[in-house]
Design a protein around this motif. Structure first.
Motif, mmCIF file in Angstrom:
data_model
loop_
_atom_site.group_PDB
_atom_site.id
_atom_site.type_symbol
_atom_site.label_atom_id
_atom_site.label_comp_id
_atom_site.label_asym_id
_atom_site.label_seq_id
_atom_site.Cartn_x
_atom_site.Cartn_y
_atom_site.Cartn_z
ATOM 1 N N LYS A 184 0.819 -1.212 0.000
ATOM 2 C CA LYS A 184 0.000 0.000 0.000
ATOM 3 C C LYS A 184 0.855 1.266 0.000
ATOM 4 O O LYS A 184 0.360 2.340 -0.327
ATOM 5 N N TYR A 185 2.121 1.151 0.381
ATOM 6 C CA TYR A 185 2.987 2.324 0.410
ATOM 7 C C TYR A 185 3.288 2.799 -1.000
ATOM 8 O O TYR A 185 3.417 2.013 -1.930
ATOM 9 N N ARG A 186 3.437 4.094 -1.165
ATOM 10 C CA ARG A 186 3.818 4.650 -2.453
ATOM 11 C C ARG A 186 5.313 4.455 -2.665
ATOM 12 O O ARG A 186 6.080 4.380 -1.710
ATOM 13 N N PRO A 187 5.771 4.410 -3.909
ATOM 14 C CA PRO A 187 7.203 4.227 -4.142
ATOM 15 C C PRO A 187 8.037 5.448 -3.764
ATOM 16 O O PRO A 187 9.222 5.343 -3.493
ATOM 17 N N TYR A 188 7.401 6.619 -3.745
ATOM 18 C CA TYR A 188 8.151 7.837 -3.435
ATOM 19 C C TYR A 188 7.248 8.785 -2.655
ATOM 20 O O TYR A 188 6.098 9.003 -3.020
ATOM 21 N N TYR A 189 7.779 9.348 -1.596
ATOM 22 C CA TYR A 189 7.079 10.357 -0.819
ATOM 23 C C TYR A 189 7.836 11.674 -0.956
ATOM 24 O O TYR A 189 9.036 11.732 -0.708
ATOM 25 N N ARG A 190 7.127 12.720 -1.379
ATOM 26 C CA ARG A 190 7.771 14.012 -1.576
ATOM 27 C C ARG A 190 8.167 14.611 -0.237
ATOM 28 O O ARG A 190 7.441 14.486 0.745
#
Length: 99
Positions: free
Chosen positions: A84-90
């Motif tokens: 569920k985690y995104r590949p990149y967090y800004r």
């Protein structure tokens, strides 16, 4: 020294309340899904070979699931949370920040 330890309150937590729910030593839902798939294979094809194949597949899958549960009983939940985690967090202070 012993007097200090006697003053501490202790709350007993029963072991069954903190253990994960396992069936045949593996994750309950995964074992039931594997059993359901094997039973469907047996009853759809309705031959002796499909019955033997269904039982063999179920035994192998439960063995693999037991090895997985021995490594980490909560591995399925951890993996589901991981995907569920995104590949990149800004690197922003908030997701609603305007630029």
């Amino acid at each position: 020294m012993a007097e200090q330890q006697d003053n501490l309150d202790r709350a007993r937590i029963h072991r069954a309340l903190s253990r994960p729910a396992l069936l045949f030593g593996a994750d309950r839902e995964l074992v039931l899904i594997a059993g359901l798939a094997s039973v469907i294979l047996v009853f759809v094809v309705l031959t002796v070979i499909s019955a033997l194949l269904g039982v063999a597949i179920w035994i192998v899958v439960v063995g693999l699931l037991r090895m997985m549960a021995k490594a980490d009983p909560l591995m399925r939940r951890v993996y589901l949370k991981h995907i569920k985690y995104r590949p990149y967090y800004r690197p922003t202070s908030t997701p609603w920040r305007t630029y």
